[in-house]
Scaffold this active site. Structure first.
Site, PDB file in Angstrom:
ATOM      1  N   PRO A   2       0.766  -1.231   0.000  1.00  0.00           N
ATOM      2  CA  PRO A   2       0.000   0.000   0.000  1.00  0.00           C
ATOM      3  C   PRO A   2       0.802   1.289   0.000  1.00  0.00           C
ATOM      4  CG  PRO A   2      -0.086  -1.019   2.172  1.00  0.00           C
ATOM      5  CD  PRO A   2       0.859  -1.808   1.337  1.00  0.00           C
ATOM      6  N   GLU A   3       1.304   1.721  -1.157  1.00  0.00           N
ATOM      7  CA  GLU A   3       1.714   3.111  -1.318  1.00  0.00           C
ATOM      8  C   GLU A   3       0.609   3.763  -2.152  1.00  0.00           C
ATOM      9  OE1 GLU A   3       5.860   3.980  -1.973  1.00  0.00           O
ATOM     10  OE2 GLU A   3       6.500   2.127  -1.031  1.00  0.00           O
ATOM     11  N   LYS A  52      -2.857   8.164   0.703  1.00  0.00           N
ATOM     12  CA  LYS A  52      -3.080   6.751   1.012  1.00  0.00           C
ATOM     13  C   LYS A  52      -4.454   6.527   1.653  1.00  0.00           C
ATOM     14  CE  LYS A  52       1.899   6.308   1.627  1.00  0.00           C
ATOM     15  NZ  LYS A  52       2.998   6.232   2.618  1.00  0.00           N
ATOM     16  N   ARG A 259      13.166   4.012   9.748  1.00  0.00           N
ATOM     17  CA  ARG A 259      12.850   3.191   8.574  1.00  0.00           C
ATOM     18  C   ARG A 259      14.088   3.101   7.691  1.00  0.00           C
ATOM     19  NH1 ARG A 259       7.252   4.107   6.091  1.00  0.00           N
ATOM     20  NH2 ARG A 259       7.514   1.874   5.823  1.00  0.00           N
TER      21      ARG A 259
END
Length: 269
Positions: A2-3, A52, A259
């Site tokens: 999910p981008e 998103k 990240r």
DNA sequence: GTGTCATGCGTAT
DNA sequence: TACGCCTGACACG
């Protein structure tokens, strides 16, 4: 995966099959039972995507907000289908012909118009939205102004640009030749412009194909984009220790804001 | 079987 | 900076 491209693609495909039809709405898992019941039997008027986020607008003015988070997944099937309804299915939307199955979302909730506006207003320009009130590059510039955080952290901030995730951030910075540790305020206008145009180009490609492909065919020894193999789709993401596809330097990795990021120390300096 | 990690993000400390 | 939420795939023993 999910981008932003995944979300816009979901909206497009789901609109094609569910829009304008009354739906049966339920929450097999139970955690969205009260919300689901508000739109059971109601026509789904429209699905829209911003960054998103997804908004399901029903004919009775109820709006359902969905955000997939890291794990959320849709399964859209024609009926009849052998595909089982999983026990963690949060929301199940069924029409006469199709069935939409949602599992694992970060958000699946009923919202009002003000809440929709609040969510939209905290999003930066979305590369997959055609019309913008202000010049998107100017908007990004104003939101990066005087910020000392690395550009690699800034472009994951959805207020700066909406829809990029960890794969696109690494790949886009590679493609525009920008070191991810460059302080945001030092990124000049031409790089910001390149960041925007590459985001638009790559997310559009991703939205159409359903996968993230950022490599130019020539860089992986192909003549056509359609011939690019799965292992050849990306320049940097998760390629630490491997040679850069353009210059052979070893791809590095580091942590930015909790990240992982990957980059080529030679192409991005 | 268990542990780890992941394309995300909000809240608390 | 850490933790919580949500799930699935894969490595390892």
């Amino acid at each position: 995966m999910p981008e932003g491209h995944t979300i816009h693609r979901a909206a497009r495909l789901q609109n094609k099959r569910l829009r304008g039809r009354p739906v049966q709405s339920e929450s097999p898992q139970g955690r969205f039972a009260s919300g689901a019941s508000l739109v059971d039997g109601i026509e789904l008027a429209k699905i829209s995507a911003n960054g998103k986020h997804l908004f399901y607008e029903f004919a009775n003015d109820v709006i359902v907000h969905v955000h997939l988070g890291l794990f959320g997944k849709f399964r859209l099937r024609s009926l009849p289908t052998e595909d089982p309804v999983s026990e963690n299915c949060r929301w199940l939307v069924t029409t006469a012909n199709d069935r939409l199955h949602l599992a694992g979302p970060t958000a699946c909730e009923v919202v009002d118009g003000e809440q929709v506006d609040a969510i939209r207003s905290r999003l930066g320009p979305d590369p997959l939205v055609k019309r913008h009130r202000r010049d998107p590059v100017e908007t990004m510039a104003s939101r990066l102004h005087r910020r000392t955080i690395p550009i690699g952290a800034a472009i994951l901030d959805q207020k700066v640009i909406a829809g990029l995730g960890n794969v696109y951030r690494a790949e886009i910075l590679y493609r525009i030749g920008l070191d991810p540790f460059t302080p945001a305020r030092e990124v000049d206008q031409s790089k910001l412009h390149a960041l925007w145009t590459e985001s638009v180009r790559l997310l559009r490609l991703g939205e159409r194909s359903g996968r993230i492909v950022t490599t130019d065919p020539a860089d992986v020894g192909r003549t056509r984009r359609s011939n690019i193999k799965a292992q050849e789709r990306l320049y940097c993401y998760k390629r630490q220790g491997e040679p850069c596809r353009r210059c052979g330097s070893i791809i590095r990795t580091a942590d930015i804001d909790g990240r992982n990021i990957w980059w080529c120390p030679a192409e991005q300096s």
